[in-house]
Design a protein around this motif. Sequence first.
Motif, PDB file in Angstrom:
ATOM      1  N   SER A 148      43.679  -5.113   8.886  1.00 24.83           N
ATOM      2  CA  SER A 148      42.714  -5.046   8.736  1.00 24.83           C
ATOM      3  C   SER A 148      41.308  -5.205   8.078  1.00 24.83           C
ATOM      4  O   SER A 148      41.656  -4.802   6.667  1.00 24.83           O
ATOM      5  N   SER A 149      40.329  -6.149   7.858  1.00 23.97           N
ATOM      6  CA  SER A 149      39.755  -6.536   7.094  1.00 23.97           C
ATOM      7  C   SER A 149      38.949  -4.951   6.440  1.00 23.97           C
ATOM      8  O   SER A 149      38.054  -4.660   7.035  1.00 23.97           O
ATOM      9  N   PRO A 150      38.283  -4.824   5.548  1.00 25.82           N
ATOM     10  CA  PRO A 150      36.946  -3.991   5.049  1.00 25.82           C
ATOM     11  C   PRO A 150      36.081  -4.163   5.568  1.00 25.82           C
ATOM     12  O   PRO A 150      35.827  -5.322   6.370  1.00 25.82           O
ATOM     13  N   LEU A 151      35.127  -2.921   6.395  1.00 26.62           N
ATOM     14  CA  LEU A 151      34.463  -3.026   7.455  1.00 26.62           C
ATOM     15  C   LEU A 151      33.256  -3.863   7.169  1.00 26.62           C
ATOM     16  O   LEU A 151      32.686  -3.884   4.859  1.00 26.62           O
ATOM     17  N   LYS A 152      32.643  -4.658   7.545  1.00 27.20           N
ATOM     18  CA  LYS A 152      31.289  -5.106   7.058  1.00 27.20           C
ATOM     19  C   LYS A 152      30.239  -4.561   6.834  1.00 27.20           C
ATOM     20  O   LYS A 152      30.024  -3.335   7.551  1.00 27.20           O
ATOM     21  N   ARG A 153      29.389  -4.657   5.853  1.00 26.65           N
ATOM     22  CA  ARG A 153      27.885  -3.866   5.566  1.00 26.65           C
ATOM     23  C   ARG A 153      26.759  -4.776   5.620  1.00 26.65           C
ATOM     24  O   ARG A 153      26.665  -6.255   5.559  1.00 26.65           O
ATOM     25  N   ASP A 154      25.506  -3.473   5.280  1.00 24.52           N
ATOM     26  CA  ASP A 154      24.605  -4.195   5.826  1.00 24.52           C
ATOM     27  C   ASP A 154      23.633  -5.164   4.052  1.00 24.52           C
ATOM     28  O   ASP A 154      24.902  -4.736   3.078  1.00 24.52           O
ATOM     29  N   LYS A 155      23.272  -5.682   3.921  1.00 31.03           N
ATOM     30  CA  LYS A 155      22.364  -6.129   2.639  1.00 31.03           C
ATOM     31  C   LYS A 155      22.015  -5.303   1.606  1.00 31.03           C
ATOM     32  O   LYS A 155      21.842  -5.018   0.673  1.00 31.03           O
ATOM     33  N   ASN A 156      21.712  -3.560   1.897  1.00 33.86           N
ATOM     34  CA  ASN A 156      22.167  -2.260   1.826  1.00 33.86           C
ATOM     35  C   ASN A 156      22.987  -2.065   1.136  1.00 33.86           C
ATOM     36  O   ASN A 156      22.768  -0.634   0.061  1.00 33.86           O
ATOM     37  N   GLY A 157      23.714  -1.985   1.975  1.00 35.25           N
ATOM     38  CA  GLY A 157      25.124  -1.754   1.294  1.00 35.25           C
ATOM     39  C   GLY A 157      25.748  -0.770   1.793  1.00 35.25           C
ATOM     40  O   GLY A 157      26.556  -0.417   2.275  1.00 35.25           O
ATOM     41  N   GLN A 158      25.211  -0.803   3.206  1.00 31.86           N
ATOM     42  CA  GLN A 158      25.772   0.143   4.250  1.00 31.86           C
ATOM     43  C   GLN A 158      26.138  -0.433   5.582  1.00 31.86           C
ATOM     44  O   GLN A 158      26.564  -1.630   5.725  1.00 31.86           O
ATOM     45  N   ILE A 159      27.585   0.331   5.629  1.00 35.22           N
ATOM     46  CA  ILE A 159      28.376   0.183   6.596  1.00 35.22           C
ATOM     47  C   ILE A 159      28.261  -0.593   8.103  1.00 35.22           C
ATOM     48  O   ILE A 159      27.160   0.337   8.701  1.00 35.22           O
ATOM     49  N   LYS A 160      27.840  -1.350   8.548  1.00 31.37           N
ATOM     50  CA  LYS A 160      27.477  -2.079   9.904  1.00 31.37           C
ATOM     51  C   LYS A 160      27.635  -0.371  11.368  1.00 31.37           C
ATOM     52  O   LYS A 160      29.146  -0.965  11.330  1.00 31.37           O
ATOM     53  N   GLU A 161      26.689  -0.121  11.939  1.00 32.74           N
ATOM     54  CA  GLU A 161      27.779   0.631  12.712  1.00 32.74           C
ATOM     55  C   GLU A 161      27.370  -0.624  14.035  1.00 32.74           C
ATOM     56  O   GLU A 161      28.498  -1.050  14.727  1.00 32.74           O
ATOM     57  N   ILE A 162      26.753  -1.602  14.352  1.00 31.96           N
ATOM     58  CA  ILE A 162      26.560  -2.568  15.350  1.00 31.96           C
ATOM     59  C   ILE A 162      27.645  -4.050  14.643  1.00 31.96           C
ATOM     60  O   ILE A 162      26.752  -4.318  13.172  1.00 31.96           O
ATOM     61  N   GLY A 163      28.587  -4.669  14.748  1.00 33.57           N
ATOM     62  CA  GLY A 163      29.152  -5.847  13.949  1.00 33.57           C
ATOM     63  C   GLY A 163      30.684  -5.781  13.064  1.00 33.57           C
ATOM     64  O   GLY A 163      31.127  -6.071  12.805  1.00 33.57           O
ATOM     65  N   ASN A 164      30.718  -4.384  13.457  1.00 31.40           N
ATOM     66  CA  ASN A 164      32.631  -4.051  12.642  1.00 31.40           C
ATOM     67  C   ASN A 164      32.770  -3.431  14.431  1.00 31.40           C
ATOM     68  O   ASN A 164      32.729  -2.825  15.311  1.00 31.40           O
ATOM     69  N   ALA A 165      34.121  -3.916  14.496  1.00 32.74           N
ATOM     70  CA  ALA A 165      35.281  -3.441  15.607  1.00 32.74           C
ATOM     71  C   ALA A 165      35.358  -1.932  14.982  1.00 32.74           C
ATOM     72  O   ALA A 165      35.533  -1.197  14.134  1.00 32.74           O
TER      73      ALA A 165
END
Length: 257
Positions: A148-165
């Motif tokens: 798996s890839s590292p989790l996607k984050r928003d511009k504030n560095g928070q892990i996205k709930e929408i946009g991640n598997a």
Amino acid sequence: MNNIKKLLDNEFEQRNKEYELSYDKPDPLLVASRYDDEYIILLCALFAYGKASMIVKFLDSLDFSLLDASDEKIDKELDSFYYRFQNSEDIKIIFKTFKKMKKTSSLNEIFLKGYKENSSILEGLDYLIKQIHEIANHKSQGFTFLVSSPLKRDKNGQIKEIGNAPYKRWNMFLRWMVRDDELDLGLWKGIDKKDLILPLDTHTFNVSRKLGLLTRKTYDLKSALLITEKLKSFDINDPIKYDFSLYRIGQEKLFIF
């Protein structure tokens, strides 16, 4: 929701038994439960995609003692191995990577470095996934899918709930390692089972929607988190105890509503 809780409580009581794991009712935990080595158990989880019977067949074919063998022996013994998206090179690399990691640290310790600051399962997962990629130093489509890839984050560095598997295989591994009952192994320390996230696959996704645990139509991390919150209303201290039951209801097509 009381009827749903009653259904799931009953399913949990009926299915939280060792005999639920058999070649007649295959599950990767059937193989993983034979071992107390966290690296072997993680291999069982990472390869747990596709038809359950084929997963178990592949896992049975692997010689996990290679995790303590030389790189030369790993190359020789795994030269003809492949599994769906992973070619022999991908499989050799994951064995070599885990062999290297075993010598320096436990997976539990690595995970806790990300988890312990805010009791965040997702931060723990992200930290561990990044460590595996860094040590492997190998890029291929098959290997990235496996780990798996590292989790996607928003511009504030928070892990996205929408946009991640949903990170189903990883959350399943955590269920195995953190929970401790007739099925799950409970080998890890320092993680509270109330923080676990539902290992959302197509079976649990479809069943959750049919039971009214989820209204969203998108199969993603957000949906896994929403169902987990619903399950907390049934058992706030151990919401993911219902995962195996939801999975089996879907797998066996037991739609009684």
